[in-house]
Write an enzyme that holds these catalytic residues in place. Structure first.
Site, PDB file in Angstrom:
ATOM      1  N   GLY A 525      32.202  -6.147  42.205  1.00 56.53           N
ATOM      2  CA  GLY A 525      32.317  -4.770  41.723  1.00 56.53           C
ATOM      3  C   GLY A 525      32.154  -4.731  40.219  1.00 56.53           C
ATOM      4  N   ARG A 526      31.886  -3.521  39.708  1.00 59.51           N
ATOM      5  CA  ARG A 526      31.794  -3.353  38.262  1.00 59.51           C
ATOM      6  C   ARG A 526      32.102  -1.912  37.925  1.00 59.51           C
ATOM      7  NH1 ARG A 526      27.561  -4.797  35.143  1.00 59.51           N
ATOM      8  NH2 ARG A 526      27.192  -6.702  36.359  1.00 59.51           N
ATOM      9  N   LYS A 546      39.002  -9.451  37.059  1.00 59.14           N
ATOM     10  CA  LYS A 546      38.240  -8.480  36.274  1.00 59.14           C
ATOM     11  C   LYS A 546      38.069  -8.995  34.847  1.00 59.14           C
ATOM     12  CE  LYS A 546      37.698  -3.733  34.943  1.00 59.14           C
ATOM     13  NZ  LYS A 546      38.027  -2.347  35.196  1.00 59.14           N
ATOM     14  N   ASP A 638      38.738   7.515  35.536  1.00 58.27           N
ATOM     15  CA  ASP A 638      37.520   7.073  36.225  1.00 58.27           C
ATOM     16  C   ASP A 638      37.757   7.000  37.733  1.00 58.27           C
ATOM     17  OD1 ASP A 638      34.889   6.364  36.394  1.00 58.27           O
ATOM     18  OD2 ASP A 638      35.230   4.236  35.982  1.00 58.27           O
TER      19      ASP A 638
END
Length: 804
Positions: A525-526, A546, A638
């Site tokens: 993921g990013r 992360k 976000d």
């Protein structure tokens, strides 16, 4: 001789009404529970949830208590009631007995077989009635007759805890403990006041004051209704609290399921807790005070409270200039002055403390006063300890300096402390600060020794000699070990990196995480300022690592941010296990989620309508916790399907929460952020309209996500193009298209049918899907004032869920 001796010992042992193989649910009249058999003489509720018996509260000190049977992750039991919290009994010969004399029944707690410490007087009963002490499934300890008449119950005399369906009335009070290790009565209580309002009150050694609801605001403005004399409140099993003064709330995880308790904690805050069964931790699902410095008495007389979210208590205490702390392990004692105030007025001056406020104890309050006039007024008054000056014309002359707090504000006000002129130059530097000790023991634990009447002197000497010899040997071994390990300590810490921050998670080295992720080889993921990789730790735990893009923070600042995020504790937030702060490298280590992100599953057949509803509800609960229940409010900034992860049961966990805090701390009071945050397609209009950023930006993003959950893959077309305009266009089209379908006047079934994702194949609850869409459309209103809060979203979804 051995066998007769053993038989004699068995006869001399204290008798017990139960066998060790059977834990009873009740105590019959004429029987007792013994402190010396506290592991066996225990009452158990029929469902096994609660236990009652003698609970250790100190060195040879015990209280008769009720607790949750299953221990927490650290092995401790959560106590919900105590009979004798202020007078613990001895660990020898103390008993709880159910006695009967003719028609009189009494429950008696006796200390060391002699002194009655506590009793539950029940009055006279019929001669034919049989009485039992029973521990019920709800945690209520009741004294009940064979005819079903309740003579006494623990629910009517609570200590610091309220359990579901336990009434809080005009006659009951919740009183905090003195500290986490001292269970005696503390300084804070919750009760119905004479005006029929439910209040939190500080009862200190010399003063009392109300601090919740805010004493400076009229009751009606706080939503309280005083014209009701019933004075009753109750917490139900779903997490809904209802009070006769119209104070009502629901837990962020509202719904039947988790075990709950409401408690007034030793720090003066009232909190609702839900038990996370998986991690065996209590999670805060509501609290009365989001700002801990507003609680009265926290730093004592002449003390100043500063909001510091990195501290476990969320605050830090210090003494104002000219004063020194009385007891740095117990701030309730406050600070004492280091000077004399008996001189002439021309011998004194003032030290200014900007943005500092002391609540109450005003000798005089004057309007339209200049700063100079206010100074002269305080100098002439021997009882003046300082004055508050606000808004260039308001003067508050203080006789005592209590409830002091430092405020981050753009308002024009300061506190002026009265000091001898010869001392003023000493206080140019900030006052020394001390960490508020919320976990330490306040006061001395009670010690109740029981001395035996006969002791063998020779045996005592031999025991002493053996103990001393063993102690010397142990000390020698420790000295050698310390010498050998001391030289290796620095290099070992550098290589292994097993350091811990306040919240207890692990500090990894960069080399460890590089190895665990196979040189950051598997990206999963990013977004949100970094890339996420899959990794396997040395203990075979699979994790998500992360790697943050921006590494321009100093290590101390980064650790403070990590400490804040690490204390966020909610079942719908991803759990952080560790971090790395090494050179320019900044990494976070999270639990790994088996089913990946919501974005990967939107078009999957595995997400039926029930799972989609649960995902929307769980996500709302997690965001509500971030916005309203944390010590430091966190904006996500976000919210999108990529940041909503799904565990093995498809339960959602919000990830990247607090990213904006990590990279650039900003709070609710800030009018704007330094840069636009988020992903196009999910961003609220405020981001591009230069309007103040509040929690309503997350509400807007959540609304878009819910529309995607309902509509499936169609809604994500073009949204993945981060930084472009396609996502924003698709977002606008989606909202407009759904609104048209819901407002076109045709049957609801037809409208929902056009919106629902094709993978659901027509198998869904029309009403629930309609509610999801309706809530989502409220969340994406252009005007932020037209959007609900996340707690209101949770309430709307749960309300309709329970209706069905």
């Amino acid at each position: 001789m051995g066998a007769p001796f053993c038989i004699l010992v068995l006869f001399l042992l204290p008798s017990s009404p139960f066998s060790s193989s059977e834990v009873p649910h009740s105590l019959t009249q004429g029987s007792s529970l013994s402190v010396e058999r506290q592991n066996h003489d225990v009452l158990l509720s029929p469902n096994g949830l609660f236990s009652a018996g003698f609970h250790s509260v100190g060195d040879n000190s015990y209280c008769f208590a009720i607790w949750f049977t299953e221990p927490l992750y650290n092995g401790n039991h959560t106590v919900v009631w105590m009979a004798n919290r202020d007078e613990p009994v001895n660990g020898k010969l103390s008993t709880l007995s159910l006695l009967r004399n003719a028609n009189l029944v009494n429950l008696v707690l006796t200390d060391a077989g002699q002194l009655t410490i506590w009793s539950a007087n029940t009055g006279s009963i019929g001669s034919a009635s049989v009485v039992q002490l029973q521990l019920q499934n709800n945690g209520n300890l009741v004294l009940i007759t064979s005819g079903g008449v309740t003579l006494w119950q623990s629910f009517h005399s609570p200590t610091d805890t309220l359990l579901p369906n336990q009434p809080l009335t005009r006659d009951t009070v919740l009183i905090s403990s003195r500290s986490q290790t001292n269970h005696s009565s503390g300084f804070y209580n919750l009760h119905f006041d004479n005006d029929n309002i439910l209040r939190l009150v500080f009862h200190g050694p010399d003063i009392s004051s109300v601090y919740w609801p805010s004493p400076g605001v009229p009751s009606l403005q706080t939503g309280r209704y005083m014209y009701n004399t019933s004075r009753s409140a109750i917490l139900d099993e779903s997490g809904r609290f209802m009070s006769s003064d119209d104070f009502n709330f629901t837990a962020t995880d509202f719904g039947v399921g988790p075990q709950r308790r409401m408690a007034i904690d030793e720090d003066g805050n009232l909190r609702l807790y839900s038990l996370d069964e998986k991690r065996r931790r209590w999670v805060v699902s509501w609290q009365a005070m989001a700002q801990p410095c507003l609680i009265h008495g926290v730093c004592g007389l002449n003390g100043l409270c500063t909001y510091v979210p990195q501290e476990n208590s969320g605050r830090r205490c210090s003494c104002i200039p000219g004063y020194k702390v009385k007891n740095d392990t117990d701030w309730s004692y406050g600070c004492e002055q280091e000077f004399d105030l008996s001189g002439n007025m021309d011998e004194y001056g003032f030290v200014e403390l900007p943005n500092v406020e002391f609540y109450g104890y005003d000798n005089v309050f004057l309007t339209n006063y200049t700063l100079k006039s206010c100074e002269e007024l305080c100098l002439k008054d021997p009882g003046c300890r300082g004055f508050q000056y606000k808004d260039q014309n308001l003067c508050y002359v203080k006789s005592q300096l209590r409830n002091g707090r430092r405020i981050s504000s753009n308002l024009l006000f300061s506190m002026y402390i009265k000091l001898p002129k010869r001392e003023l130059s000493t206080y140019d530097k900030p006052a020394q600060q001390f960490t508020f000790n919320c976990s330490g023991q306040l006061g001395v634990q009670l010690y109740r020794p029981y001395e035996k009447s006969h002791e063998n002197g020779i045996l005592k000497f031999m025991l002493w000699f053996a103990t001393a010899t063993g102690g010397v040997e142990i000390m020698l071994i420790l000295l050698v070990w310390c010498f050998l390990s001391r030289t290796q300590k620095k290099s070992h810490e550098t290589v292994q990196g097993y350091n811990y921050v306040d919240c207890g998670f692990k500090r990894f080295t960069y080399a460890e995480l590089k190895k665990a992720s196979r040189n950051f080889g598997e990206e999963i993921g990013r977004g949100g300022g970094g890339v996420v990789y899959k990794g396997t730790l040395s203990d075979n735990r699979v994790v998500a690592i992360k790697r943050l893009d921006e590494a321009n923070q100093g290590e101390a600042e980064f650790l403070a941010e990590v400490s804040t995020i690490g204390r966020l504790n909610h079942m719908n937030l991803i759990e952080m296990w560790g971090y790395c702060a090494e050179g320019k490298h900044r990494l976070l280590v999270y639990e790994y989620m088996e089913h990946g992100s919501l974005a990967e599953n939107l078009n999957a057949d595995t997400l039926d309508w029930e799972k989609r509803f649960d995902i929307a509800l769980g996500t709302a609960k997690g965001l509500a916790y971030l916005h309203e229940e944390c010590l430091e409010w966190v904006l996500h900034c976000d919210v999108k399907p990529h940041n909503i992860l799904l565990d093995s049961n498809y339960q959602p966990k919000v990830s990247d929460f607090g990213l904006s805090k990590l990279l650039n701390r900003s709070g609710e009071n800030n009018p704007s952020f330094s840069r636009i945050r988020g992903t196009r397609g999910y961003m609220a209009p405020e981001w591009v309209s230069n309007l103040p950023i509040t929690s309503k930006v997350d509400v807007y993003s959540y609304g878009v996500v819910v529309l995607e959950i309902v509509a499936g893959k169609w809604a994500t077309t073009g949204v993945d193009t981060i930084g472009g305009d396609e996502g924003e266009v698709e977002q606008t089209r989606l909202i407009k298209w759904v609104r048209e379908r819901m407002n076109n006047g045709v049957a609801v079934t037809s409208s929902i049918g056009e919106i629902i994702a094709p993978t659901i194949n027509g198998n869904y609850d029309t009403r629930k899907m309609e509610i999801m869409v309706g809530v989502a459309l409220q969340c994406v209103e252009e005007d932020k004032n037209g959007r609900p809060t996340m707690s209101q979203v949770v309430e709307m979804l749960l309300h309709h869920q329970n209706d069905n």
